[in-house]
Motif scaffolding. Sequence first.
Motif, PDB file in Angstrom:
ATOM      1  N   LEU A   1      -3.086  33.011 -28.550  1.00 29.19           N
ATOM      2  CA  LEU A   1      -2.967  31.561 -28.545  1.00 29.19           C
ATOM      3  C   LEU A   1      -4.334  30.984 -28.203  1.00 29.19           C
ATOM      4  N   LEU A   2      -4.893  30.197 -29.133  1.00 27.57           N
ATOM      5  CA  LEU A   2      -6.247  29.666 -28.984  1.00 27.57           C
ATOM      6  C   LEU A   2      -6.285  28.173 -28.695  1.00 27.57           C
ATOM      7  N   GLY A   3      -5.221  27.445 -29.088  1.00 24.64           N
ATOM      8  CA  GLY A   3      -5.221  26.003 -28.893  1.00 24.64           C
ATOM      9  C   GLY A   3      -3.829  25.424 -28.966  1.00 24.64           C
ATOM     10  N   ILE A   4      -3.662  24.264 -28.339  1.00 24.53           N
ATOM     11  CA  ILE A   4      -2.397  23.526 -28.363  1.00 24.53           C
ATOM     12  C   ILE A   4      -2.713  22.064 -28.635  1.00 24.53           C
ATOM     13  N   ASN A   5      -2.120  21.515 -29.684  1.00 25.27           N
ATOM     14  CA  ASN A   5      -2.280  20.101 -30.045  1.00 25.27           C
ATOM     15  C   ASN A   5      -3.744  19.661 -30.077  1.00 25.27           C
ATOM     16  N   GLY A   6      -4.566  20.468 -30.710  1.00 26.86           N
ATOM     17  CA  GLY A   6      -5.968  20.116 -30.888  1.00 26.86           C
ATOM     18  C   GLY A   6      -6.853  20.389 -29.687  1.00 26.86           C
ATOM     19  N   LYS A   7      -6.288  20.919 -28.608  1.00 26.34           N
ATOM     20  CA  LYS A   7      -7.075  21.228 -27.418  1.00 26.34           C
ATOM     21  C   LYS A   7      -7.364  22.723 -27.379  1.00 26.34           C
ATOM     22  N   PRO A   8      -8.623  23.112 -27.418  1.00 25.73           N
ATOM     23  CA  PRO A   8      -8.937  24.536 -27.278  1.00 25.73           C
ATOM     24  C   PRO A   8      -8.593  24.994 -25.863  1.00 25.73           C
ATOM     25  N   LEU A   9      -8.119  26.223 -25.758  1.00 25.02           N
ATOM     26  CA  LEU A   9      -7.727  26.760 -24.455  1.00 25.02           C
ATOM     27  C   LEU A   9      -8.892  27.538 -23.856  1.00 25.02           C
ATOM     28  N   SER A  10      -9.871  26.816 -23.362  1.00 24.36           N
ATOM     29  CA  SER A  10     -11.103  27.426 -22.864  1.00 24.36           C
ATOM     30  C   SER A  10     -10.905  28.194 -21.565  1.00 24.36           C
ATOM     31  N   ASP A  11      -9.906  27.810 -20.781  1.00 20.20           N
ATOM     32  CA  ASP A  11      -9.636  28.479 -19.516  1.00 20.20           C
ATOM     33  C   ASP A  11      -8.233  28.109 -19.042  1.00 20.20           C
ATOM     34  N   ALA A  12      -7.858  28.584 -17.852  1.00 20.50           N
ATOM     35  CA  ALA A  12      -6.514  28.330 -17.322  1.00 20.50           C
ATOM     36  C   ALA A  12      -6.266  26.840 -17.095  1.00 20.50           C
ATOM     37  N   ASN A  13      -7.301  26.090 -16.717  1.00 17.23           N
ATOM     38  CA  ASN A  13      -7.139  24.644 -16.528  1.00 17.23           C
ATOM     39  C   ASN A  13      -6.831  23.945 -17.844  1.00 17.23           C
ATOM     40  N   ALA A  14      -7.473  24.374 -18.921  1.00 15.92           N
ATOM     41  CA  ALA A  14      -7.212  23.784 -20.236  1.00 15.92           C
ATOM     42  C   ALA A  14      -5.792  24.110 -20.680  1.00 15.92           C
ATOM     43  N   LEU A  15      -5.339  25.335 -20.420  1.00 17.87           N
ATOM     44  CA  LEU A  15      -3.950  25.698 -20.741  1.00 17.87           C
ATOM     45  C   LEU A  15      -2.988  24.833 -19.957  1.00 17.87           C
ATOM     46  N   GLN A  16      -3.248  24.676 -18.675  1.00 14.51           N
ATOM     47  CA  GLN A  16      -2.387  23.843 -17.836  1.00 14.51           C
ATOM     48  C   GLN A  16      -2.301  22.425 -18.370  1.00 14.51           C
ATOM     49  N   SER A  17      -3.431  21.838 -18.675  1.00 10.62           N
ATOM     50  CA  SER A  17      -3.468  20.464 -19.189  1.00 10.62           C
ATOM     51  C   SER A  17      -2.695  20.343 -20.500  1.00 10.62           C
ATOM     52  N   ALA A  18      -2.912  21.291 -21.403  1.00  8.40           N
ATOM     53  CA  ALA A  18      -2.240  21.245 -22.711  1.00  8.40           C
ATOM     54  C   ALA A  18      -0.733  21.410 -22.562  1.00  8.40           C
ATOM     55  N   VAL A  19      -0.303  22.316 -21.700  1.00  8.84           N
ATOM     56  CA  VAL A  19       1.131  22.543 -21.508  1.00  8.84           C
ATOM     57  C   VAL A  19       1.783  21.332 -20.847  1.00  8.84           C
TER      58      VAL A  19
ATOM     59  N   ASN B   1       0.859  -1.183   0.000  1.00 10.89           N
ATOM     60  CA  ASN B   1       0.000   0.000   0.000  1.00 10.89           C
ATOM     61  C   ASN B   1       0.895   1.233   0.000  1.00 10.89           C
ATOM     62  N   ILE B   2       0.595   2.137  -0.892  1.00 11.93           N
ATOM     63  CA  ILE B   2       1.353   3.380  -0.988  1.00 11.93           C
ATOM     64  C   ILE B   2       0.365   4.524  -0.868  1.00 11.93           C
ATOM     65  N   LYS B   3       0.671   5.472  -0.011  1.00 16.96           N
ATOM     66  CA  LYS B   3      -0.184   6.641   0.141  1.00 16.96           C
ATOM     67  C   LYS B   3       0.353   7.764  -0.732  1.00 16.96           C
ATOM     68  N   LEU B   4      -0.527   8.316  -1.557  1.00 15.29           N
ATOM     69  CA  LEU B   4      -0.190   9.438  -2.408  1.00 15.29           C
ATOM     70  C   LEU B   4      -1.135  10.585  -2.122  1.00 15.29           C
ATOM     71  N   LYS B   5      -0.605  11.772  -2.215  1.00 16.72           N
ATOM     72  CA  LYS B   5      -1.445  12.944  -2.030  1.00 16.72           C
ATOM     73  C   LYS B   5      -1.323  13.802  -3.277  1.00 16.72           C
ATOM     74  N   ALA B   6      -2.434  13.987  -3.964  1.00 18.66           N
ATOM     75  CA  ALA B   6      -2.450  14.821  -5.160  1.00 18.66           C
ATOM     76  C   ALA B   6      -2.490  16.281  -4.738  1.00 18.66           C
ATOM     77  N   ALA B   7      -1.708  17.073  -5.436  1.00 16.23           N
ATOM     78  CA  ALA B   7      -1.678  18.508  -5.153  1.00 16.23           C
ATOM     79  C   ALA B   7      -1.822  19.260  -6.460  1.00 16.23           C
ATOM     80  N   PRO B   8      -2.462  20.414  -6.428  1.00 16.06           N
ATOM     81  CA  PRO B   8      -2.587  21.191  -7.670  1.00 16.06           C
ATOM     82  C   PRO B   8      -1.222  21.686  -8.138  1.00 16.06           C
ATOM     83  N   VAL B   9      -1.103  21.827  -9.440  1.00 17.12           N
ATOM     84  CA  VAL B   9       0.122  22.367 -10.014  1.00 17.12           C
ATOM     85  C   VAL B   9       0.095  23.878  -9.798  1.00 17.12           C
ATOM     86  N   PRO B  10       1.145  24.442  -9.190  1.00 20.23           N
ATOM     87  CA  PRO B  10       1.152  25.890  -8.971  1.00 20.23           C
ATOM     88  C   PRO B  10       1.086  26.660 -10.291  1.00 20.23           C
TER      89      PRO B  10
END
Length: 107
Positions: free
Chosen positions: A62-80, A7-16
């Motif tokens: 900048l409107l999109g990265i690799n086919g992902k529209p940059l709808s908000d900061a979360n979408a930018l984060q995911s694409a980057v 068993n391994i305990k992991l804690k997810a944290a937001p990317v700054p």
Amino acid sequence: REGGARNIKLKAAPVPENAVAELTDQLLGLRLVARGPGVFSVTSVRRDSGSARIGIKPGDLLLGINGKPLSDANALQSAVLDLRGRQQALLVVQRGSGRYHIAVPLV
């Protein structure tokens, strides 16, 4: 490794937010600022970057990265974050009334 379960305990944290900005600069050579839903404006382009060699300029949108529209900061984060380990990125950039799909080599 001996066939037993562990068993391994992991804690997810937001990317700054600053980490995403640094990664965007590191990989794309771009500094961005949100200008509205789905729109990020280029504020600066690192001189030695693939983006600079391709011709992206401050003021471009900048409107999109690799086919992902940059709808908000979360979408930018995911694409980057998805750019890590890749050789190039396909960006959707708007300059004036023109929209362009541009392949940018990653540093």
